[in-house]
Every structure is written in C-alpha cells, then in structure tokens.
Write a protein that holds these residues in place. Structure first.
Motif, PDB file in Angstrom:
ATOM      1  N   ARG A 129      11.678 -10.575   9.632  1.00 29.31           N
ATOM      2  CA  ARG A 129      11.948 -11.509  10.439  1.00 29.31           C
ATOM      3  C   ARG A 129      11.806 -12.594  10.266  1.00 29.31           C
ATOM      4  O   ARG A 129      12.192 -13.933  11.067  1.00 29.31           O
ATOM      5  N   LEU A 130      10.619 -13.771   9.150  1.00 34.26           N
ATOM      6  CA  LEU A 130      11.308 -14.579   8.480  1.00 34.26           C
ATOM      7  C   LEU A 130      11.223 -15.335   7.613  1.00 34.26           C
ATOM      8  O   LEU A 130      12.234 -16.869   7.819  1.00 34.26           O
ATOM      9  N   ARG A 131      12.291 -14.401   6.841  1.00 36.87           N
ATOM     10  CA  ARG A 131      12.882 -14.914   5.827  1.00 36.87           C
ATOM     11  C   ARG A 131      14.031 -13.988   5.010  1.00 36.87           C
ATOM     12  O   ARG A 131      12.874 -12.655   5.388  1.00 36.87           O
ATOM     13  N   PRO A 132      15.112 -13.734   4.473  1.00 36.35           N
ATOM     14  CA  PRO A 132      15.189 -13.145   3.440  1.00 36.35           C
ATOM     15  C   PRO A 132      14.029 -11.791   2.444  1.00 36.35           C
ATOM     16  O   PRO A 132      13.308 -12.719   2.540  1.00 36.35           O
ATOM     17  N   VAL A 133      14.259 -10.494   2.697  1.00 38.17           N
ATOM     18  CA  VAL A 133      13.039 -10.097   1.969  1.00 38.17           C
ATOM     19  C   VAL A 133      14.428  -9.416   0.509  1.00 38.17           C
ATOM     20  O   VAL A 133      15.427  -8.353   0.744  1.00 38.17           O
ATOM     21  N   ASP A 134      13.656  -9.273  -0.292  1.00 36.76           N
ATOM     22  CA  ASP A 134      14.355  -8.525  -1.607  1.00 36.76           C
ATOM     23  C   ASP A 134      12.776  -7.315  -2.028  1.00 36.76           C
ATOM     24  O   ASP A 134      11.859  -7.912  -2.887  1.00 36.76           O
ATOM     25  N   VAL A 135      13.469  -5.895  -1.651  1.00 35.18           N
ATOM     26  CA  VAL A 135      12.006  -5.052  -1.816  1.00 35.18           C
ATOM     27  C   VAL A 135      12.247  -4.084  -3.076  1.00 35.18           C
ATOM     28  O   VAL A 135      13.590  -3.483  -2.858  1.00 35.18           O
ATOM     29  N   THR A 136      11.342  -3.195  -3.872  1.00 38.46           N
ATOM     30  CA  THR A 136      11.732  -3.155  -5.214  1.00 38.46           C
ATOM     31  C   THR A 136      10.464  -1.443  -4.912  1.00 38.46           C
ATOM     32  O   THR A 136       9.529  -1.842  -4.521  1.00 38.46           O
ATOM     33  N   ARG A 137      10.462  -0.600  -4.718  1.00 35.17           N
ATOM     34  CA  ARG A 137      10.090   0.564  -3.785  1.00 35.17           C
ATOM     35  C   ARG A 137       9.880   1.175  -5.210  1.00 35.17           C
ATOM     36  O   ARG A 137      10.776   1.397  -5.605  1.00 35.17           O
ATOM     37  N   ILE A 138       8.222   1.312  -5.569  1.00 31.26           N
ATOM     38  CA  ILE A 138       7.697   1.985  -6.828  1.00 31.26           C
ATOM     39  C   ILE A 138       6.901   3.532  -5.845  1.00 31.26           C
ATOM     40  O   ILE A 138       5.792   3.228  -5.384  1.00 31.26           O
ATOM     41  N   GLU A 139       7.029   4.368  -5.752  1.00 29.34           N
ATOM     42  CA  GLU A 139       6.246   4.962  -5.567  1.00 29.34           C
ATOM     43  C   GLU A 139       5.296   5.626  -6.765  1.00 29.34           C
ATOM     44  O   GLU A 139       5.178   5.515  -7.666  1.00 29.34           O
ATOM     45  N   VAL A 140       3.543   6.150  -6.235  1.00 31.64           N
ATOM     46  CA  VAL A 140       2.626   5.985  -6.243  1.00 31.64           C
ATOM     47  C   VAL A 140       2.014   7.697  -7.211  1.00 31.64           C
ATOM     48  O   VAL A 140       2.038   8.109  -5.891  1.00 31.64           O
ATOM     49  N   LYS A 141       2.125   7.745  -7.755  1.00 31.31           N
ATOM     50  CA  LYS A 141       1.760   9.831  -7.905  1.00 31.31           C
ATOM     51  C   LYS A 141       0.430   8.917  -9.141  1.00 31.31           C
ATOM     52  O   LYS A 141       0.931   9.192 -10.057  1.00 31.31           O
TER      53      LYS A 141
END
Length: 207
Positions: free
Chosen positions: A32-44
């Motif tokens: 909501r403050l600025r654009p984001v570029d998200v990389t999701r990494i699952e933790v197991k």
C-alpha cells in the motif's frame, strides 16, 4: 531507491496458514506504500536437525549461512534472488530468515515470538501481538497483520446492533484447538459446550 521502484521481498513461508497469512499481511501493508516484487520460498526443515543445534550454529563465530540453508532446509543459497527485505512468520522460519538476511546483507522482519536463545538484534523489526514485548526497540506490538483490506469487502448500509432488546437469531462460534504448548482439558471442552447450550436456550438463538 524511489517509491515507484518495486521493493524486492523474499517471503519465507512455512506450511501453517496461521503463520504465513500474517507475513502476507505485512507484505500487503508494504504494497500500500509502494510496489513490491515478492519471491516466496517454502521453508521445510529436515526433521533430523534439532532446534538446539540450529540455535548454537546461529550464535557461533563459524556460522556460515549457505551451509545451514542447504543442510537444514534444502535451500540452495546460489538460487536466492537479489532482495531488499526478508519477511517471515512462525518459529520454523527464524533460522532461515537470519541466514538469508546475513547472506544478502538486507533488513528483515519477523512476525511472532523469538525462540529462547535468539536475541532481537538478529532482526530489523519484530512484529508481536503480545504486551510483554512493549518497550523493546526491536518490537512493534500491534494486532496480527492481515492481508485482507476491510474497505474492499464492502459494508452493509445498516449495521445491526445486538443487545438485550435485539437478540441475535443465529450465532457462529469459532473455536481454536490445541496448538503449540496449549492443551485443553476435557472439562474445559465440556464447560464450553454447556455455555453454548445455555446461551441458545436463554436467548432462543441457534448456534
């Protein structure tokens, strides 16, 4: 970096919705403050790696993030993208959060409670909903973040107000079960069911 440049976020997610939804709430607030570029990494985490060993390695002078990521979490450090921030929630993400942060030399946000032996200085910001964390320079004590924006859900033109003169005809009860160190006795479940039955009978309400 300008406010129009996407903030590159590495989102470390465990398998528990109650955890990763909180982290998603933090990311939604950032968006909501600025654009984001998200990389999701699952933790197991590998089940054979004990927490006490991980904690000891984190605090050791010989700590080497890529080794811990590979040995304990099957995460290849060479595959991590460039990032500006690391975000995670839940105890299983403590260690990989610290590893990725130190490896990339970027700020990090953790949501939840710290394991014994882990100092707040391992994190740039810790988001907590517990009063005991008030007064800490590293903690932000707030309600648990949510990625749902209430304004986007819409609101009825008239919101009914319930009370003695306007009893609800139907009630929903959301019950949380055993989790973490919390355990409930049979007597507590029986007391809850008795309370629901009493309310239904007294108010004429369907539960």
């Amino acid at each position: 970096m300008s406010d129009t440049t996407p903030l590159r976020v590495i989102f470390l997610a465990d398998t528990r919705p109650g955890h990763y939804h909180i982290a998603q709430g933090v990311i939604a607030a950032l968006a909501r403050l600025r654009p984001v570029d998200v990389t999701r990494i699952e933790v197991k985490r590998k089940w054979i790696v004990p927490t006490r060993w991980l904690r000891a390695r984190i605090n050791a002078d010989s700590f080497y993030p890529p080794r811990m990521l590979r040995m304990a979490y099957r995460i290849d450090a060479d595959t991590l993208p460039e990032a500006d921030l690391v975000v995670s929630a839940g105890g299983e993400t403590h260690m990989p959060n610290i590893c990725v942060t130190r490896l990339l030399d970027v700020p990090n946000i953790f949501c939840g409670s710290l394991l014994r032996g882990l100092e707040p200085d391992n994190f740039s910001l810790i988001i907590s909903s517990y009063e005991r964390d008030e007064g800490s320079d590293k903690h932000l004590v707030v309600l648990k973040p949510s990625s749902i924006d209430p304004d986007e859900l819409g609101r009825p033109a008239t919101v009914p107000r319930y009370g003695p003169d306007n009893l609800p005809k139907t009630l929903g009860l959301l019950v949380g079960g055993q989790a973490g160190s919390f355990r409930y006795r049979d007597s507590e479940w029986a007391a809850l069911l008795a309370f629901v039955a009493a309310v239904s009978k007294s108010w004429g309400t369907r539960c």
